[in-house]
Design a protein around this motif. Structure first.
Motif, PDB file in Angstrom:
ATOM      1  N   LYS A 112      -7.900 -28.050 -27.588  1.00  0.00           N
ATOM      2  CA  LYS A 112      -9.194 -28.463 -27.055  1.00  0.00           C
ATOM      3  C   LYS A 112      -9.204 -29.921 -26.626  1.00  0.00           C
ATOM      4  CE  LYS A 112     -12.505 -25.979 -29.757  1.00  0.00           C
ATOM      5  NZ  LYS A 112     -11.627 -24.872 -29.720  1.00  0.00           N
ATOM      6  N   ASP A 133      -8.248 -25.251 -18.020  1.00  0.00           N
ATOM      7  CA  ASP A 133      -8.885 -24.422 -19.040  1.00  0.00           C
ATOM      8  C   ASP A 133      -8.133 -23.137 -19.316  1.00  0.00           C
ATOM      9  OD1 ASP A 133     -10.815 -26.183 -19.610  1.00  0.00           O
ATOM     10  OD2 ASP A 133     -12.307 -25.343 -18.227  1.00  0.00           O
ATOM     11  N   ARG A 134      -7.553 -22.567 -18.258  1.00  0.00           N
ATOM     12  CA  ARG A 134      -6.854 -21.295 -18.480  1.00  0.00           C
ATOM     13  C   ARG A 134      -5.639 -21.505 -19.387  1.00  0.00           C
ATOM     14  NH1 ARG A 134      -4.008 -20.103 -12.640  1.00  0.00           N
ATOM     15  NH2 ARG A 134      -2.930 -22.098 -12.486  1.00  0.00           N
ATOM     16  N   ARG A 158      -5.455 -24.004 -21.701  1.00  0.00           N
ATOM     17  CA  ARG A 158      -6.058 -24.311 -22.995  1.00  0.00           C
ATOM     18  C   ARG A 158      -6.400 -23.031 -23.756  1.00  0.00           C
ATOM     19  NH1 ARG A 158      -8.122 -29.362 -23.398  1.00  0.00           N
ATOM     20  NH2 ARG A 158      -8.629 -29.565 -21.198  1.00  0.00           N
ATOM     21  N   SER A 159      -7.031 -22.099 -23.054  1.00  0.00           N
ATOM     22  CA  SER A 159      -7.443 -20.893 -23.767  1.00  0.00           C
ATOM     23  C   SER A 159      -6.221 -20.067 -24.175  1.00  0.00           C
ATOM     24  CB  SER A 159      -8.401 -20.068 -22.918  1.00  0.00           C
ATOM     25  OG  SER A 159      -7.742 -19.644 -21.750  1.00  0.00           O
ATOM     26  N   ARG A 160      -5.179 -20.121 -23.370  1.00  0.00           N
ATOM     27  CA  ARG A 160      -3.970 -19.401 -23.772  1.00  0.00           C
ATOM     28  C   ARG A 160      -3.317 -20.039 -24.991  1.00  0.00           C
ATOM     29  NH1 ARG A 160      -5.091 -17.529 -19.341  1.00  0.00           N
ATOM     30  NH2 ARG A 160      -4.362 -15.492 -18.608  1.00  0.00           N
ATOM     31  N   GLU A 208      -4.687 -21.265 -27.358  1.00  0.00           N
ATOM     32  CA  GLU A 208      -5.433 -20.944 -28.576  1.00  0.00           C
ATOM     33  C   GLU A 208      -5.354 -19.471 -28.952  1.00  0.00           C
ATOM     34  OE1 GLU A 208      -9.124 -22.520 -27.192  1.00  0.00           O
ATOM     35  OE2 GLU A 208      -8.878 -24.398 -28.315  1.00  0.00           O
TER      36      GLU A 208
END
Ligand code: ADP
Ligand code: MG
Length: 477
Positions: free
Chosen positions: A281, A288-289, A291-293, A295
């Motif tokens: 984060k 963002d794509r 970042r979300s991966r 996590e």
């Protein structure tokens, strides 16, 4: 091969077999200053370094030179106080593997190296396991294993997750994202995973890179039109380890490529392991794509070790290097070096070397003397130069240093150029005319304007601050 390159290559090899603390302590400010008819002279800064290189590491240095096919007749270690040009100082010696691919003046673009064991043959007498295992992997240091990792409350989560990854690769903990401050064991843990995976199955294609190396390889592949082989190499891995992912921030093209690699590997059930100084984060300028991966799997942190863990680490390392340290000394060191484990190792290495050289038993007074002489908490490197600032700023923004010194005025270049000028002013206190001269002979008013502009922006722009901090981190400020 010129002396500078030759020495960089030797350092690159030795870094994998020597502990980091030793490496930093003994190779700082060293260089090959002459090579004539097989007689090599290596400049060293002090008698301690001379002693260490000659007696402890001389064999390895010689082997490394031999491997390069040079007919070496003699190697002399000569103490020189003045630092010769082209010395492996500061940034260079800090992490020559990284430096070798990031510092434009020291290398030509490197071809993408193949994954997996590529060393042609092991030395005679090596066991099969050694040959198959970490010892022959070009990017993994066999010293970084689970066995040598001391577990405490500060790192037990990350340790457990790392072990789970070895047991169930590509499953639950995919990706594994380890984050935490400098010198707290991230690289050690990730390399331990790589080593263990290869030990388990020598055919596994494991690749370890820093995100800076990844960026450089990718940019080179673009320049040499070899993006296909780049993609092939990375998409065919079984285990992909990327260290210090925070440096992908702002590298849009590399992020894009990384995104596709990530998806390909993840979908194929291949294990991905990453580290960063912050949780996903908080990594600035990450899409963002991505970042979300990051996590999606498991996120684990490493924190500063508590006193007991620090003491255990010192104890373990002292024993490994054959030194008996009375407990009060272990405790004293643990109490006084708290910043991180790398520092702890450095202090211990200095202590051991000092005692060996002077034939002393380690004692409180020796430790106090040495700790007093060291700047606790990690001092800044003295080797920062305007050149380094220019190089590292350019590299951070995926530019060439010549872009920054060129007359071009594209926004993509103007801002990084201004940042470089700002850092020169802030960190080196250079005059505006000098700064102007360093960035392609610009006028002093341009330099002044640039510095003021960045200063103003910093008051309101958090992202810019993070960015400049990252650049500074790379320059070792
Ligand atoms: P990071 O990648 O987090 O900056 P490293 O993994 O490079 O840190 O660790 C710095 C040094 O400290 C390395 O030499 C490593 O072997 C050592 N180290 C870190 N954590 C431990 C630990 N828990 N036990 C033993 N050694 C450790
Ligand atoms: Mg690291």
């Amino acid at each position: 091969m010129d002396s500078r390159k030759l020495w960089q290559t030797v350092l690159g090899e030795l870094e994998l077999s020597v502990s980091r603390a030793n490496f930093r302590t003994w190779f700082k400010d060293t260089a090959i200053i002459s090579q004539e008819n097989g007689h090599i002279v290596v400049a060293v800064p002090n008698p301690m370094a001379k002693n260490w290189l000659e007696n402890k590491l001389g064999g390895d240095i010689r082997k490394s030179l031999d491997r390069m096919g040079l007919a070496i007749k003699s190697i002399e270690y000569r103490i020189t106080t003045a630092r010769p040009a082209g010395t492996a100082a500061g940034v260079g010696v800090k992490d020559p593997l990284i430096a070798a691919v990031t510092a434009p003046q020291t290398t030509t673009p490197q071809p993408v190296r193949a994954a997996g064991p590529t060393h042609p043959a092991g030395a005679p007498g090596q066991t099969r396991a050694q040959l198959a295992g970490a010892a022959s992997h070009p990017q993994l240091n066999p010293r970084y294993s689970f066995d040598t990792f001391v577990v405490g409350p500060s790192n037990e989560m990350a340790y457990a997750a790392a072990q789970a990854v070895v047991r169930y690769p590509g499953e639950k903990y995919n990706p594994l994202f380890i984050y935490g401050g400098v010198g707290l064991g991230k690289t050690h843990l990730m390399q331990a995973i790589g080593n263990a995976m290869i030990q388990q199955d020598a055919s596994k294609r494991v690749r370890y890179v820093t995100s800076e190396q990844l960026t450089n390889e990718f940019v080179n592949s673009l320049q040499t039109k070899k993006t296909k082989s780049f993609a092939e190499l990375y998409r065919n891995l079984d285990v992909f380890i990327v260290d210090d992912i925070q440096f992908l921030g702002n590298k849009e093209r590399t992020q894009e490529e990384f995104f596709h690699t990530f998806n390909a590997l993840h979908q194929a059930g291949k294990q991905i392991i990453m580290s960063s100084d912050k949780p996903p984060k908080a990594v600035p300028h990450l899409e963002d794509r991505l970042r979300s991966r990051f996590e999606m799997g498991m996120t684990a942190d490493v924190q500063r070790p508590d006193l007991e863990t620090r003491a255990a680490i010192i104890q373990r390392k002292a024993i490994a290097s054959g030194t008996r340290l009375p407990f009060e000394l272990v405790e004293y060191l643990a109490r006084h070096v708290q910043q991180n484990i790398r520092e702890l190792e450095g202090a211990l290495t200095q202590l051991i070397a000092y005692c060996e050289l002077h034939r002393l038993e380690p004692s409180l007074s020796v430790i106090k003397g040495l700790l007093g002489a060291r700047s606790l908490g990690g001092g800044r490197s003295k080797a920062v130069t305007p050149r380094a600032i220019l190089d590292k700023t350019a590299a951070y923004f995926e530019l060439l240093p010549t872009d920054l010194t060129s007359a071009r005025r594209d926004r993509d270049i103007v801002v990084p150029r201004q940042i470089a000028m700002f850092i020169m002013r802030e960190e080196l206190g250079l005059s505006y005319p000098k700064i102007g001269a360093y960035v392609g002979g610009r006028d002093h008013t341009t330099a002044m304007h640039s510095c003021t502009k960045i200063e103003k922006l910093l008051e309101v722009d958090e992202d810019l601050r993070a960015e400049i901090n990252q650049v500074k981190e790379r320059i070792n400020l």
